[in-house]
Write an enzyme that holds these catalytic residues in place. Structure first.
Site, mmCIF file in Angstrom:
data_model
loop_
_atom_site.group_PDB
_atom_site.id
_atom_site.type_symbol
_atom_site.label_atom_id
_atom_site.label_comp_id
_atom_site.label_asym_id
_atom_site.label_seq_id
_atom_site.Cartn_x
_atom_site.Cartn_y
_atom_site.Cartn_z
ATOM 1 N N ASP A 197 14.568 -53.543 -39.665
ATOM 2 C CA ASP A 197 14.098 -52.430 -38.831
ATOM 3 C C ASP A 197 14.484 -51.088 -39.445
ATOM 4 O O ASP A 197 13.740 -50.111 -39.360
ATOM 5 C CB ASP A 197 14.690 -52.533 -37.423
ATOM 6 C CG ASP A 197 14.524 -53.918 -36.828
ATOM 7 O OD1 ASP A 197 13.553 -54.125 -36.092
ATOM 8 O OD2 ASP A 197 15.374 -54.780 -37.123
ATOM 9 N N GLU A 236 5.970 -45.844 -35.602
ATOM 10 C CA GLU A 236 5.008 -46.914 -35.859
ATOM 11 C C GLU A 236 4.057 -47.050 -34.673
ATOM 12 O O GLU A 236 4.481 -47.120 -33.518
ATOM 13 C CB GLU A 236 5.716 -48.251 -36.087
ATOM 14 C CG GLU A 236 4.754 -49.400 -36.392
ATOM 15 C CD GLU A 236 5.478 -50.695 -36.659
ATOM 16 O OE1 GLU A 236 5.455 -51.569 -35.762
ATOM 17 O OE2 GLU A 236 6.063 -50.846 -37.748
ATOM 18 N N ASP A 294 11.168 -47.011 -36.134
ATOM 19 C CA ASP A 294 10.543 -48.330 -35.990
ATOM 20 C C ASP A 294 10.933 -48.831 -34.603
ATOM 21 O O ASP A 294 12.032 -49.350 -34.404
ATOM 22 C CB ASP A 294 11.049 -49.278 -37.075
ATOM 23 C CG ASP A 294 10.406 -50.648 -36.988
ATOM 24 O OD1 ASP A 294 9.179 -50.715 -36.792
ATOM 25 O OD2 ASP A 294 11.131 -51.656 -37.093
#
Length: 200
Positions: free
Chosen positions: A141, A68, A7
């Site tokens: 996160d 991501e 992430d």
């Protein structure tokens, strides 16, 4: 299948490793955050993110890296930092020959919770349940990184079947060939001349 989920972020870059196959219980192998100081020079922060991700790649040896996909936001500065951290993660994986998959936040939320509009608390709760953890990973996160890895494990079989179907279709498609050209009979202008000056 062992997947490292990333992430991306400059201040906190979530990382998590999940192992398993679609349709069976998954196992979390590790989760954490690569942090950089907000007041540090940008180049140095990117180096620290690279070093952090390299340590995770060394320790867990994932088969895939799921990152991501950066999407447009109102805060351009945040998007730039996210994109830069994302590029570092992709570079680290590519340098080792590890395939990289990009998943949008909506894809990850839908895969893990069933809704592409789920909030971070819902994602964290489902990650905790799916991986049979005692508590949601923190910060968010870290939970998002695990969610990325889970999403890839679940989506990869369908994506592979689609790619195989496309490749098979392309292999079976008839190739276009040009019709053979026929030789033209010589015209008077380019026909061979006889010794008397008449065309043959």
């Amino acid at each position: 299948m062992r997947v490292l989920g990333v992430d991306p972020g400059l201040t906190r870059c979530g990382v998590g490793v999940v192992e398993g196959v679609a349709g069976r219980p998954l196992t979390m192998l590790g989760v954490g955050v690569v942090r950089t100081p907000a007041d540090a020079e940008l180049g140095q922060r990117l180096v620290e993110i690279e070093q952090g991700i390299e340590r995770w790649l060394d320790e867990y040896r994932p088969e895939f890296v799921a990152v991501e996909r950066v999407f447009s936001q109102h805060n351009v500065r945040t998007v730039m930092g996210t994109a830069q951290a994302s590029a570092v993660a992709m570079l680290c994986a590519a340098r080792r020959g590890i395939p990289v998959a990009l998943h949008t936040p909506s894809e990850v939320k839908a895969a893990v919770t069933g809704s592409g509009r789920a909030d971070k608390a819902q994602v964290g709760a489902m990650v905790t349940r799916l991986l049979r953890l005692d508590a949601p990973p923190k910060p968010a996160d870290a939970a998002d990184a695990l969610a990325l890895a889970i999403c890839h494990i679940w989506r990869a079989p369908a994506q592979n079947r689609l790619q195989q179907a496309v490749a098979l279709h392309a292999a079976k498609a008839p190739t276009t060939t040009k019709a053979p050209t026929t030789a033209k009979a010589p015209t008077t202008a380019n026909a061979p001349m006889t010794s008397k000056g008449r065309t043959a």
